[in-house]
Design an enzyme around this catalytic site. Structure first.
Site, PDB file in Angstrom:
ATOM      1  N   ILE A  36       9.808 -44.640 -12.032  1.00 32.20           N
ATOM      2  CA  ILE A  36       9.690 -45.628 -13.114  1.00 32.20           C
ATOM      3  C   ILE A  36       9.243 -44.985 -14.428  1.00 32.20           C
ATOM      4  O   ILE A  36       9.507 -45.526 -15.502  1.00 32.20           O
ATOM      5  CB  ILE A  36       8.719 -46.759 -12.681  1.00 32.20           C
ATOM      6  CG1 ILE A  36       9.007 -48.044 -13.411  1.00 32.20           C
ATOM      7  CG2 ILE A  36       7.261 -46.340 -12.805  1.00 32.20           C
ATOM      8  CD1 ILE A  36       8.355 -49.276 -12.787  1.00 32.20           C
ATOM      9  N   ASN A  97       2.897 -34.196  -4.135  1.00 36.00           N
ATOM     10  CA  ASN A  97       1.458 -34.173  -4.387  1.00 36.00           C
ATOM     11  C   ASN A  97       0.719 -34.788  -3.202  1.00 36.00           C
ATOM     12  O   ASN A  97       1.186 -35.747  -2.600  1.00 36.00           O
ATOM     13  CB  ASN A  97       1.140 -34.978  -5.658  1.00 36.00           C
ATOM     14  CG  ASN A  97       1.813 -34.379  -6.884  1.00 36.00           C
ATOM     15  OD1 ASN A  97       1.778 -33.163  -7.082  1.00 36.00           O
ATOM     16  ND2 ASN A  97       2.432 -35.214  -7.694  1.00 36.00           N
ATOM     17  N   HIS A 110       5.887 -38.886  -0.561  1.00 33.17           N
ATOM     18  CA  HIS A 110       7.098 -38.872  -1.377  1.00 33.17           C
ATOM     19  C   HIS A 110       7.359 -37.483  -1.913  1.00 33.17           C
ATOM     20  O   HIS A 110       6.441 -36.711  -2.166  1.00 33.17           O
ATOM     21  CB  HIS A 110       7.011 -39.869  -2.535  1.00 33.17           C
ATOM     22  CG  HIS A 110       5.779 -39.757  -3.378  1.00 33.17           C
ATOM     23  ND1 HIS A 110       4.553 -40.243  -2.979  1.00 33.17           N
ATOM     24  CD2 HIS A 110       5.569 -39.199  -4.594  1.00 33.17           C
ATOM     25  CE1 HIS A 110       3.662 -40.012  -3.906  1.00 33.17           C
ATOM     26  NE2 HIS A 110       4.233 -39.356  -4.897  1.00 33.17           N
ATOM     27  N   MET A 111       8.626 -37.190  -2.090  1.00 34.46           N
ATOM     28  CA  MET A 111       9.058 -35.956  -2.734  1.00 34.46           C
ATOM     29  C   MET A 111       9.674 -36.317  -4.082  1.00 34.46           C
ATOM     30  O   MET A 111      10.549 -37.175  -4.150  1.00 34.46           O
ATOM     31  CB  MET A 111      10.098 -35.241  -1.866  1.00 34.46           C
ATOM     32  CG  MET A 111      10.697 -34.004  -2.526  1.00 34.46           C
ATOM     33  SD  MET A 111      12.088 -33.365  -1.568  1.00 34.46           S
ATOM     34  CE  MET A 111      11.192 -32.561  -0.248  1.00 34.46           C
TER      35      MET A 111
END
Ligand code: AMP
Length: 128
Positions: A36, A97, A110-111
């Site tokens: 986003i 992260n 998540h990547m």
């Protein structure tokens, strides 16, 4: 080691269909969608549909099928977004992260796939 998963995190809500996303690719086990607040012309997030907090949680507890599906979906995102080097693209960076030092904002694994411009050094130099 047990991992506490917070069902109220924003990606859990996306997976439940409670908030919209701009989907790039979806499979049985994996969802890829545009970030986003993109930090590059291509900035896609790849997430497993299972409840995993971070990379080490996912790697320890996801099934081989989920892990293979995640990796292949991420590779397909590189292809579809045109960043794959050697195939007309100019390259990309993947980032995951984790935790406080990793400055992880959303506690669902998540990547990030970033590309479409020169991304600069991997990390800024910090005097210690
Ligand atoms: P991280 O710091 O690795 O946890 O990154 C979380 C990422 O999620 C950030 O790049 C945010 O811009 C992104 N993000 C947060 N909310 C949304 C959302 N509703 N849709 C897409 N991306 C989001």
């Amino acid at each position: 080691m047990s991992y506490a998963y917070d069902d109220t995190n924003i990606f859990a809500r996306i997976l439940r269909g409670e908030i919209p996303n701009k989907t790039v690719l979806e499979t049985d086990h994996t969802l890829a969608f545009h970030d986003i607040r993109p930090q590059a012309p291509v900035h896609v997030l790849v997430i497993p549909k299972g409840k995993y907090v971070n990379f080490d949680h996912f790697s320890a507890e996801a099934s081989d099928e989920e892990i293979a599906d995640f990796a292949r979906t991420a590779a397909e995102v590189c292809r579809r977004t045109g960043v794959r080097p050697g195939a007309g693209g100019q390259g990309y960076r993947t980032i995951s992260n984790a935790g406080t030092h990793g400055v992880q904002e959303v506690p669902h694994y998540h990547m990030h796939i970033l590309g479409g411009r020169v991304l600069g050094r991997m990390l800024p130099k910090i005097e210690t």
